[in-house]
Design a protein around this motif. Structure first.
Motif, PDB file in Angstrom:
ATOM      1  N   LEU A  24      32.346  29.708  16.546  1.00  0.00           N
ATOM      2  CA  LEU A  24      30.909  29.927  16.637  1.00  0.00           C
ATOM      3  C   LEU A  24      30.323  30.639  17.286  1.00  0.00           C
ATOM      4  N   ILE A  25      30.685  31.349  18.725  1.00  0.00           N
ATOM      5  CA  ILE A  25      30.114  32.091  19.357  1.00  0.00           C
ATOM      6  C   ILE A  25      29.969  33.618  18.895  1.00  0.00           C
ATOM      7  N   LYS A  26      31.138  33.846  18.355  1.00  0.00           N
ATOM      8  CA  LYS A  26      31.233  35.067  17.640  1.00  0.00           C
ATOM      9  C   LYS A  26      30.488  35.156  16.499  1.00  0.00           C
ATOM     10  N   SER A  27      30.433  34.325  15.383  1.00  0.00           N
ATOM     11  CA  SER A  27      29.462  34.242  14.918  1.00  0.00           C
ATOM     12  C   SER A  27      27.893  34.016  15.134  1.00  0.00           C
ATOM     13  N   TYR A  28      26.993  33.637  15.550  1.00  0.00           N
ATOM     14  CA  TYR A  28      26.292  33.207  16.265  1.00  0.00           C
ATOM     15  C   TYR A  28      25.221  32.862  17.005  1.00  0.00           C
ATOM     16  N   PHE A  29      26.084  32.981  18.197  1.00  0.00           N
ATOM     17  CA  PHE A  29      25.422  33.471  19.726  1.00  0.00           C
ATOM     18  C   PHE A  29      26.807  34.783  19.759  1.00  0.00           C
ATOM     19  N   GLU A  30      25.310  35.617  21.266  1.00  0.00           N
ATOM     20  CA  GLU A  30      25.392  36.927  21.857  1.00  0.00           C
ATOM     21  C   GLU A  30      26.917  37.055  22.399  1.00  0.00           C
ATOM     22  N   ARG A  44      35.529  40.771  24.537  1.00  0.00           N
ATOM     23  CA  ARG A  44      34.523  39.826  23.921  1.00  0.00           C
ATOM     24  C   ARG A  44      35.051  38.795  25.065  1.00  0.00           C
ATOM     25  N   GLU A  45      33.194  37.725  24.831  1.00  0.00           N
ATOM     26  CA  GLU A  45      33.270  37.058  25.585  1.00  0.00           C
ATOM     27  C   GLU A  45      34.185  35.536  24.593  1.00  0.00           C
ATOM     28  N   SER A  46      34.115  36.061  23.524  1.00  0.00           N
ATOM     29  CA  SER A  46      35.331  34.882  22.341  1.00  0.00           C
ATOM     30  C   SER A  46      36.409  34.979  22.164  1.00  0.00           C
ATOM     31  N   ASP A  47      36.469  36.369  22.996  1.00  0.00           N
ATOM     32  CA  ASP A  47      38.207  36.328  22.801  1.00  0.00           C
ATOM     33  C   ASP A  47      38.070  35.468  24.288  1.00  0.00           C
ATOM     34  N   LEU A  48      38.031  35.411  25.178  1.00  0.00           N
ATOM     35  CA  LEU A  48      38.351  34.643  26.341  1.00  0.00           C
ATOM     36  C   LEU A  48      38.531  33.329  25.555  1.00  0.00           C
ATOM     37  N   TYR A  49      37.988  32.873  25.042  1.00  0.00           N
ATOM     38  CA  TYR A  49      37.920  31.115  25.013  1.00  0.00           C
ATOM     39  C   TYR A  49      38.602  31.112  24.091  1.00  0.00           C
ATOM     40  N   ILE A  50      39.496  32.558  22.760  1.00  0.00           N
ATOM     41  CA  ILE A  50      40.216  32.083  22.012  1.00  0.00           C
ATOM     42  C   ILE A  50      41.512  31.705  23.417  1.00  0.00           C
ATOM     43  N   TRP A  51      41.734  32.769  24.516  1.00  0.00           N
ATOM     44  CA  TRP A  51      43.219  33.300  25.068  1.00  0.00           C
ATOM     45  C   TRP A  51      42.921  31.187  25.693  1.00  0.00           C
TER      46      TRP A  51
END
Length: 154
Positions: A24-30, A44-51
């Motif tokens: 969701l972050i990858k698609s809709y947020f910075e 990327r920040e989304s990579d952190l959340y994936i981890w």
């Protein structure tokens, strides 16, 4: 339902939700490049959340495997503490992109809400460390009881 099995389910479901949130972050947020901030490669920040989600799925699997092995018994109380104490810090990390979009730190630094969020961050980080401590103590206690008491080494 056994509390340790319930804890493994909590970790698994929360890990899946965090991974879905990263998409969701990858698609809709910075999606900020954290690699620039720490002089590293592109991260990327989304990579952190994936981890974070993968680690939580792994912890859920660890709790489930310990539940399946009857010889190693984890403390239900420490398992619950580990989940709840680490959850608050993860929620704070997850809220950062939404906070930056709707209530940016650069514009609202020093406001009452930002001060409250800073206090929450400090308290949740301390609780996160207590949660890690409870996880390690749970593993040490269960390993001790397995090898020394049940194997007859004592």
């Amino acid at each position: 339902m056994n509390k340790t099995k319930q804890t493994s389910l909590f970790f698994g479901v929360t890990g899946i939700l965090v991974i879905l949130y990263s998409f969701l972050i990858k698609s809709y947020f910075e999606n900020l490049d954290l690699g620039k901030r720490f002089n590293a490669g592109e991260f990327r920040e989304s990579d952190l959340y994936i981890w974070i989600g993968i680690i939580w799925l792994f912890l859920g699997l660890v709790y489930y495997l310990f539940y399946q092995i009857d010889k190693i018994q984890l403390s239900d109380k420490l398992s619950k503490k580990h989940f709840w104490f680490t959850l608050f810090f993860i929620i704070e990390l997850i809220a950062v992109p939404i906070q930056n979009r709707y209530y940016p730190t650069d514009l609202y630094r020093g406001t009452i809400l930002m001060n409250i969020l800073d206090i929450y961050l400090a308290i949740s980080f301390i609780l996160f460390l207590v949660g890690l401590y409870s996880f390690l103590m749970n593993l040490i206690k269960s390993t001790y009881s397995y090898f020394l008491i049940k194997k007859g080494w004592k």
